[in-house]
Design a protein around this motif. Structure first.
Motif, PDB file in Angstrom:
ATOM      1  N   ARG A  23       8.606   9.785  -1.530  1.00  0.00           N
ATOM      2  CA  ARG A  23       7.720   8.743  -2.370  1.00  0.00           C
ATOM      3  C   ARG A  23       6.263   9.006  -2.052  1.00  0.00           C
ATOM      4  NH1 ARG A  23      11.699   3.439  -1.030  1.00  0.00           N
ATOM      5  NH2 ARG A  23      13.459   4.180  -2.362  1.00  0.00           N
ATOM      6  N   GLU A  24       5.937   9.116  -0.863  1.00  0.00           N
ATOM      7  CA  GLU A  24       4.352   9.127  -0.676  1.00  0.00           C
ATOM      8  C   GLU A  24       4.002  10.617  -0.059  1.00  0.00           C
ATOM      9  OE1 GLU A  24       3.748   5.783   1.741  1.00  0.00           O
ATOM     10  OE2 GLU A  24       5.522   4.770   0.803  1.00  0.00           O
ATOM     11  N   GLY A  25       4.773  11.496   0.090  1.00  0.00           N
ATOM     12  CA  GLY A  25       4.515  12.717   0.496  1.00  0.00           C
ATOM     13  C   GLY A  25       3.029  13.396  -0.371  1.00  0.00           C
ATOM     14  N   ASN A  26       3.161  13.023  -1.419  1.00  0.00           N
ATOM     15  CA  ASN A  26       2.112  13.744  -2.674  1.00  0.00           C
ATOM     16  C   ASN A  26       0.721  13.102  -2.024  1.00  0.00           C
ATOM     17  OD1 ASN A  26       2.257  15.483  -4.255  1.00  0.00           O
ATOM     18  ND2 ASN A  26       2.323  14.333  -6.111  1.00  0.00           N
ATOM     19  N   ASN A  27       0.696  11.923  -1.392  1.00  0.00           N
ATOM     20  CA  ASN A  27      -0.837  11.289  -1.064  1.00  0.00           C
ATOM     21  C   ASN A  27      -1.270  12.040   0.275  1.00  0.00           C
ATOM     22  OD1 ASN A  27      -0.093   9.396  -2.818  1.00  0.00           O
ATOM     23  ND2 ASN A  27       0.603   7.778  -1.174  1.00  0.00           N
ATOM     24  N   TYR A  28      -0.477  12.608   0.972  1.00  0.00           N
ATOM     25  CA  TYR A  28      -0.514  13.581   2.260  1.00  0.00           C
ATOM     26  C   TYR A  28      -1.118  14.917   1.808  1.00  0.00           C
ATOM     27  CZ  TYR A  28       1.692   9.456   4.318  1.00  0.00           C
ATOM     28  OH  TYR A  28       2.098   8.241   4.483  1.00  0.00           O
ATOM     29  N   LEU A  29      -0.100  15.461   1.326  1.00  0.00           N
ATOM     30  CA  LEU A  29       0.059  16.994   0.787  1.00  0.00           C
ATOM     31  C   LEU A  29       0.274  17.195  -0.706  1.00  0.00           C
ATOM     32  CD1 LEU A  29       2.084  18.501   3.723  1.00  0.00           C
ATOM     33  CD2 LEU A  29      -0.328  18.698   3.315  1.00  0.00           C
ATOM     34  N   PRO A  30      -0.839  17.172  -1.610  1.00  0.00           N
ATOM     35  CA  PRO A  30      -0.403  17.024  -3.073  1.00  0.00           C
ATOM     36  C   PRO A  30       0.164  18.659  -3.382  1.00  0.00           C
ATOM     37  CG  PRO A  30      -2.883  16.686  -2.545  1.00  0.00           C
ATOM     38  CD  PRO A  30      -2.298  16.937  -1.308  1.00  0.00           C
ATOM     39  N   LEU A  69      -2.344  14.023  11.347  1.00  0.00           N
ATOM     40  CA  LEU A  69      -3.415  13.091  11.365  1.00  0.00           C
ATOM     41  C   LEU A  69      -2.901  11.687  10.592  1.00  0.00           C
ATOM     42  CD1 LEU A  69      -6.316  15.350   9.747  1.00  0.00           C
ATOM     43  CD2 LEU A  69      -6.192  14.339  12.053  1.00  0.00           C
ATOM     44  N   HIS A  70      -2.016  11.937  10.043  1.00  0.00           N
ATOM     45  CA  HIS A  70      -1.423  10.629   9.346  1.00  0.00           C
ATOM     46  C   HIS A  70      -0.233  10.153   9.925  1.00  0.00           C
ATOM     47  CE1 HIS A  70      -3.921  10.786   5.644  1.00  0.00           C
ATOM     48  NE2 HIS A  70      -3.845  12.036   5.643  1.00  0.00           N
ATOM     49  N   SER A  71      -0.161  10.648  11.137  1.00  0.00           N
ATOM     50  CA  SER A  71       1.259  10.372  12.082  1.00  0.00           C
ATOM     51  C   SER A  71       1.458   8.838  12.355  1.00  0.00           C
ATOM     52  CB  SER A  71       1.503  11.140  12.964  1.00  0.00           C
ATOM     53  OG  SER A  71       0.475  11.039  14.243  1.00  0.00           O
ATOM     54  N   SER A  72       0.412   8.080  12.356  1.00  0.00           N
ATOM     55  CA  SER A  72       0.356   6.578  13.009  1.00  0.00           C
ATOM     56  C   SER A  72       0.886   5.947  11.584  1.00  0.00           C
ATOM     57  CB  SER A  72      -0.994   6.144  13.423  1.00  0.00           C
ATOM     58  OG  SER A  72      -2.015   6.633  12.535  1.00  0.00           O
ATOM     59  N   GLU A  73       0.483   6.516  10.208  1.00  0.00           N
ATOM     60  CA  GLU A  73       0.432   5.766   8.999  1.00  0.00           C
ATOM     61  C   GLU A  73       2.169   6.029   8.823  1.00  0.00           C
ATOM     62  OE1 GLU A  73      -0.625   6.199   4.302  1.00  0.00           O
ATOM     63  OE2 GLU A  73      -1.967   6.929   6.014  1.00  0.00           O
ATOM     64  N   ILE A  74       2.494   7.022   9.034  1.00  0.00           N
ATOM     65  CA  ILE A  74       3.721   7.574   8.916  1.00  0.00           C
ATOM     66  C   ILE A  74       4.841   6.428   9.648  1.00  0.00           C
ATOM     67  CG2 ILE A  74       5.719   9.612   9.021  1.00  0.00           C
ATOM     68  CD1 ILE A  74       3.351  11.179   8.070  1.00  0.00           C
ATOM     69  N   ARG A  75       4.422   6.599  11.165  1.00  0.00           N
ATOM     70  CA  ARG A  75       5.268   5.710  12.141  1.00  0.00           C
ATOM     71  C   ARG A  75       5.510   4.465  11.635  1.00  0.00           C
ATOM     72  NH1 ARG A  75       3.606   3.524  17.689  1.00  0.00           N
ATOM     73  NH2 ARG A  75       5.715   3.371  18.666  1.00  0.00           N
ATOM     74  N   TYR A  76       4.341   3.736  11.096  1.00  0.00           N
ATOM     75  CA  TYR A  76       4.141   2.343  10.618  1.00  0.00           C
ATOM     76  C   TYR A  76       5.154   2.376   9.436  1.00  0.00           C
ATOM     77  CZ  TYR A  76       2.368  -1.956   8.613  1.00  0.00           C
ATOM     78  OH  TYR A  76       2.273  -3.018   8.104  1.00  0.00           O
ATOM     79  N   LYS A  77       5.037   3.172   8.546  1.00  0.00           N
ATOM     80  CA  LYS A  77       6.031   2.904   7.392  1.00  0.00           C
ATOM     81  C   LYS A  77       7.525   3.256   7.823  1.00  0.00           C
ATOM     82  CE  LYS A  77       2.441   4.327   4.117  1.00  0.00           C
ATOM     83  NZ  LYS A  77       2.241   5.348   3.189  1.00  0.00           N
ATOM     84  N   LEU A  78       7.764   4.182   8.809  1.00  0.00           N
ATOM     85  CA  LEU A  78       9.095   4.276   9.650  1.00  0.00           C
ATOM     86  C   LEU A  78       9.757   2.729  10.059  1.00  0.00           C
ATOM     87  CD1 LEU A  78      11.412   6.076  10.181  1.00  0.00           C
ATOM     88  CD2 LEU A  78      10.398   6.652  12.087  1.00  0.00           C
TER      89      LEU A  78
END
Length: 124
Positions: A23-30, A69-78
Motif C-alpha cells: 500500500r505505501e511502498g511507493n512512498n519510500y521507493l517509487p 531510514l524509514h524503519s521507525s515509521e514502518i515499525r509504527y505502522k506495523l
C-alpha cells in the motif's frame, strides 16, 4: 530451530509488512516493488529480521538504506496493525535477500560445466 510460536509470529509480521509495503511502498521507493521473502524472529520475539527482495531497482543497497531510514515509521505502522496480538512490537532489522542472485549464479556455473562436457564429447 525456530519454535512454533516464533514461526507463527514471523508469519503474522510477514503478512502485515507485505500489506504495508504493497500500500505505501511507493512512498519510500517509487517504481520499485518490495517483496518480503523471509522473516526470522528471536526467541523473545523482540527482534524481527526481515529479508527483502527488490524488483525494478537499479541499486539494491540504496533501496535497503532507504527502507532502513524509514524503519521507525514502518515499525509504527506495523504496531498499529498487530497491537492487539502482541505485548511488544519487535525491533525491525532489514537485510537484502540475495537468494535469487545466488541461484542465478549457480545456474550460470552449471550451464558452463554442461557446455564444457558437451565440447569434450564432441572432441572425442
Amino acid at each position: 530451530m525456530e519454535s512454533k510460536r516464533q514461526q507463527k509470529f514471523a508469519g503474522v509480521i510477514q503478512q502485515d509488512l507485505a500489506t504495508i509495503f504493497q500500500r505505501e511502498g511507493n512512498n519510500y521507493l517509487p517504481n520499485t516493488m518490495v517483496t518480503i521473502t523471509k522473516v526470522r524472529v528471536t526467541p523473545d520475539l523482540a527482534i524481527a529480521r526481515i529479508f527483502l527482495s527488490f524488483f525494478n531497482s537499479t541499486n539494491n543497497q540504496l533501496a535497503l538504506q532507504t527502507i532502513k531510514l524509514h524503519s521507525s515509521e514502518i515499525r509504527y505502522k506495523l504496531g498499529a496493525r498487530i497491537k492487539d496480538q502482541v505485548r511488544i512490537i519487535p525491533q525491525l532489522e532489514f537485510f537484502i535477500d540475495d537468494t535469487s542472485e545466488y541461484v542465478e549464479r549457480m545456474d550460470k556455473i552449471f550451464d558452463k560445466i554442461s557446455k564444457e562436457e558437451r565440447q569434450k564429447d564432441v572432441e572425442e
